[in-house]
Scaffold this motif. Structure first.
Motif, PDB file in Angstrom:
ATOM      1  N   CYS A  43      39.898  18.557-163.591  1.00  0.00           N
ATOM      2  CA  CYS A  43      38.624  19.127-163.207  1.00  0.00           C
ATOM      3  C   CYS A  43      37.447  18.030-162.818  1.00  0.00           C
ATOM      4  N   ARG A  44      37.410  17.274-163.853  1.00  0.00           N
ATOM      5  CA  ARG A  44      36.339  16.353-164.034  1.00  0.00           C
ATOM      6  C   ARG A  44      36.525  15.227-162.903  1.00  0.00           C
ATOM      7  N   ASN A  45      37.776  14.859-162.727  1.00  0.00           N
ATOM      8  CA  ASN A  45      38.327  13.874-161.675  1.00  0.00           C
ATOM      9  C   ASN A  45      38.217  14.483-160.248  1.00  0.00           C
ATOM     10  N   GLN A  46      38.559  15.566-160.184  1.00  0.00           N
ATOM     11  CA  GLN A  46      38.252  16.388-158.701  1.00  0.00           C
ATOM     12  C   GLN A  46      37.115  17.093-158.638  1.00  0.00           C
ATOM     13  N   LYS A  47      36.261  17.056-159.276  1.00  0.00           N
ATOM     14  CA  LYS A  47      34.824  17.784-159.504  1.00  0.00           C
ATOM     15  C   LYS A  47      34.943  19.406-159.207  1.00  0.00           C
ATOM     16  N   ILE A  48      35.824  19.942-159.911  1.00  0.00           N
ATOM     17  CA  ILE A  48      36.229  21.339-159.805  1.00  0.00           C
ATOM     18  C   ILE A  48      35.457  22.080-160.834  1.00  0.00           C
ATOM     19  N   PHE A  49      34.684  22.905-160.563  1.00  0.00           N
ATOM     20  CA  PHE A  49      33.924  23.755-161.692  1.00  0.00           C
ATOM     21  C   PHE A  49      34.557  25.007-161.986  1.00  0.00           C
ATOM     22  N   VAL A  50      35.183  25.596-160.966  1.00  0.00           N
ATOM     23  CA  VAL A  50      35.706  27.186-160.965  1.00  0.00           C
ATOM     24  C   VAL A  50      37.093  27.375-160.508  1.00  0.00           C
ATOM     25  N   ILE A  51      37.881  27.715-161.538  1.00  0.00           N
ATOM     26  CA  ILE A  51      39.429  28.111-161.210  1.00  0.00           C
ATOM     27  C   ILE A  51      39.516  29.605-161.257  1.00  0.00           C
ATOM     28  N   GLY A  52      40.160  29.965-160.069  1.00  0.00           N
ATOM     29  CA  GLY A  52      40.634  31.263-160.035  1.00  0.00           C
ATOM     30  C   GLY A  52      41.921  31.725-160.679  1.00  0.00           C
ATOM     31  N   LEU A  53      41.911  32.581-161.609  1.00  0.00           N
ATOM     32  CA  LEU A  53      43.213  32.848-162.159  1.00  0.00           C
ATOM     33  C   LEU A  53      44.294  33.177-161.051  1.00  0.00           C
ATOM     34  N   GLU A  54      43.758  34.162-160.160  1.00  0.00           N
ATOM     35  CA  GLU A  54      44.901  34.430-159.035  1.00  0.00           C
ATOM     36  C   GLU A  54      45.136  33.660-157.829  1.00  0.00           C
ATOM     37  N   GLU A  55      44.238  32.509-157.585  1.00  0.00           N
ATOM     38  CA  GLU A  55      44.461  31.878-156.680  1.00  0.00           C
ATOM     39  C   GLU A  55      45.674  30.782-156.956  1.00  0.00           C
ATOM     40  N   ASP A  56      45.934  30.084-155.736  1.00  0.00           N
ATOM     41  CA  ASP A  56      46.861  28.904-156.169  1.00  0.00           C
ATOM     42  C   ASP A  56      46.022  27.899-156.508  1.00  0.00           C
ATOM     43  N   TYR A  57      46.519  27.098-157.508  1.00  0.00           N
ATOM     44  CA  TYR A  57      46.070  25.926-158.052  1.00  0.00           C
ATOM     45  C   TYR A  57      46.898  24.755-158.212  1.00  0.00           C
ATOM     46  N   PRO A  58      46.571  23.820-157.592  1.00  0.00           N
ATOM     47  CA  PRO A  58      47.697  22.695-157.461  1.00  0.00           C
ATOM     48  C   PRO A  58      48.273  22.300-158.930  1.00  0.00           C
ATOM     49  N   LEU A  59      47.386  22.307-159.901  1.00  0.00           N
ATOM     50  CA  LEU A  59      47.770  21.769-161.290  1.00  0.00           C
ATOM     51  C   LEU A  59      48.752  22.912-162.045  1.00  0.00           C
ATOM     52  N   PHE A  60      48.572  24.101-161.671  1.00  0.00           N
ATOM     53  CA  PHE A  60      49.402  25.069-162.237  1.00  0.00           C
ATOM     54  C   PHE A  60      50.953  25.246-161.729  1.00  0.00           C
ATOM     55  N   SER A  61      51.165  24.271-160.876  1.00  0.00           N
ATOM     56  CA  SER A  61      52.664  24.356-160.267  1.00  0.00           C
ATOM     57  C   SER A  61      53.019  22.775-160.117  1.00  0.00           C
ATOM     58  N   ASN A  62      54.327  22.704-160.133  1.00  0.00           N
ATOM     59  CA  ASN A  62      54.909  21.404-159.809  1.00  0.00           C
ATOM     60  C   ASN A  62      56.449  21.294-158.983  1.00  0.00           C
ATOM     61  N   PRO A  63      55.956  21.390-157.552  1.00  0.00           N
ATOM     62  CA  PRO A  63      57.132  21.605-156.794  1.00  0.00           C
ATOM     63  C   PRO A  63      58.222  20.679-157.023  1.00  0.00           C
ATOM     64  N   VAL A  64      58.012  19.509-157.469  1.00  0.00           N
ATOM     65  CA  VAL A  64      58.983  18.541-157.716  1.00  0.00           C
ATOM     66  C   VAL A  64      60.263  19.091-158.701  1.00  0.00           C
ATOM     67  N   ILE A  65      59.656  19.799-159.663  1.00  0.00           N
ATOM     68  CA  ILE A  65      60.635  20.274-160.822  1.00  0.00           C
ATOM     69  C   ILE A  65      60.786  21.722-160.434  1.00  0.00           C
ATOM     70  N   GLU A  66      60.092  22.551-159.302  1.00  0.00           N
ATOM     71  CA  GLU A  66      60.060  23.975-158.999  1.00  0.00           C
ATOM     72  C   GLU A  66      59.913  24.854-160.101  1.00  0.00           C
ATOM     73  N   ARG A  67      58.637  24.440-160.688  1.00  0.00           N
ATOM     74  CA  ARG A  67      58.005  25.240-161.872  1.00  0.00           C
ATOM     75  C   ARG A  67      56.547  25.597-161.692  1.00  0.00           C
ATOM     76  N   SER A  68      56.231  26.748-162.001  1.00  0.00           N
ATOM     77  CA  SER A  68      54.848  26.940-162.252  1.00  0.00           C
ATOM     78  C   SER A  68      54.435  27.868-163.282  1.00  0.00           C
ATOM     79  N   LEU A  69      53.219  27.853-163.884  1.00  0.00           N
ATOM     80  CA  LEU A  69      52.685  28.527-164.918  1.00  0.00           C
ATOM     81  C   LEU A  69      52.659  30.050-164.639  1.00  0.00           C
ATOM     82  N   SER A  70      53.032  30.756-165.649  1.00  0.00           N
ATOM     83  CA  SER A  70      52.849  32.206-165.431  1.00  0.00           C
ATOM     84  C   SER A  70      51.392  32.535-165.587  1.00  0.00           C
ATOM     85  N   HIS A  71      51.081  33.777-165.042  1.00  0.00           N
ATOM     86  CA  HIS A  71      49.953  34.421-165.130  1.00  0.00           C
ATOM     87  C   HIS A  71      49.319  34.309-166.782  1.00  0.00           C
ATOM     88  N   GLU A  72      50.192  34.733-167.534  1.00  0.00           N
ATOM     89  CA  GLU A  72      49.842  34.842-168.931  1.00  0.00           C
ATOM     90  C   GLU A  72      49.719  33.486-169.603  1.00  0.00           C
TER      91      GLU A  72
END
Length: 179
Positions: A43-72
């Motif tokens: 967030c500091r590097n990208q100057k991001i101040f707000v994360i929406g829990l329901e929104e697609d957020y690039p940090l919470f998934s990794n397409p290379v290994i086909e993994r994403s964080l659950s909502h929980e």
């Protein structure tokens, strides 16, 4: 090393188990710590101040290994940031989170240091100049969230280090620093 834009992700980003909440206490504590650091750094590097829990957020998934964080898992990591003052839920339903890679008091100290280093004591600056002026380019203040900035300025005002002047619109609010 993998990147998200111009941000280099840590090695654990490619380790599938880190996308699943770990059941063993010690492992989960390490996992939470790593994710907290990653979220703040990104967030500091990208100057991001707000994360929406329901929104697609690039940090919470990794397409290379086909993994994403659950909502929980997302909620656990963001709650951990909230618990230590590096984030705040912006709504009662906990759907949007304000990320504070610097806490409000740290932003206030940063602003005061910036004012002193650049000779702005006893000067008036507009709030917009602080957020997007020539003087702040290349600093943490460039692009700062307006709400975060105003909270830091109000803290400085309470400490007698600044006076906020209301303008006719939000664009012409001013601040006089007396560092």
């Amino acid at each position: 090393m993998q990147k998200l834009g111009d941000f280099k992700v840590p090695h654990f980003f490619n380790y599938p188990p880190y996308y699943t909440l770990q059941p063993v206490k010690e492992t989960r504590e390490k996992q939470v710590q790593l994710w907290k650091e990653l979220i703040l750094d990104y967030c500091r590097n990208q100057k991001i101040f707000v994360i929406g829990l329901e929104e697609d957020y690039p940090l919470f998934s990794n397409p290379v290994i086909e993994r994403s964080l659950s909502h929980e898992a997302r909620k656990v990591f963001l709650n951990a940031l909230v618990a230590e003052g590096h984030a705040e839920w912006m709504d009662k339903s906990h759907k949007k989170c304000l990320i504070l890679w610097l806490r409000i008091q740290d932003w206030a100290a940063y602003i005061l240091n910036f004012v002193k280093e650049n000779g702005f004591e006893d000067s008036v600056m507009t709030v917009e100049d602080i957020r997007s002026g020539i003087e702040t380019r290349g600093t943490e203040l460039a692009g700062i969230d307006r709400g975060v900035l105003m909270r830091a300025l109000r803290l400085l005002e309470q400490k007698g280090k600044a006076a906020i002047f209301k303008g006719t619109s939000a664009d012409d609010e001013g601040v006089k620093f007396s560092a």
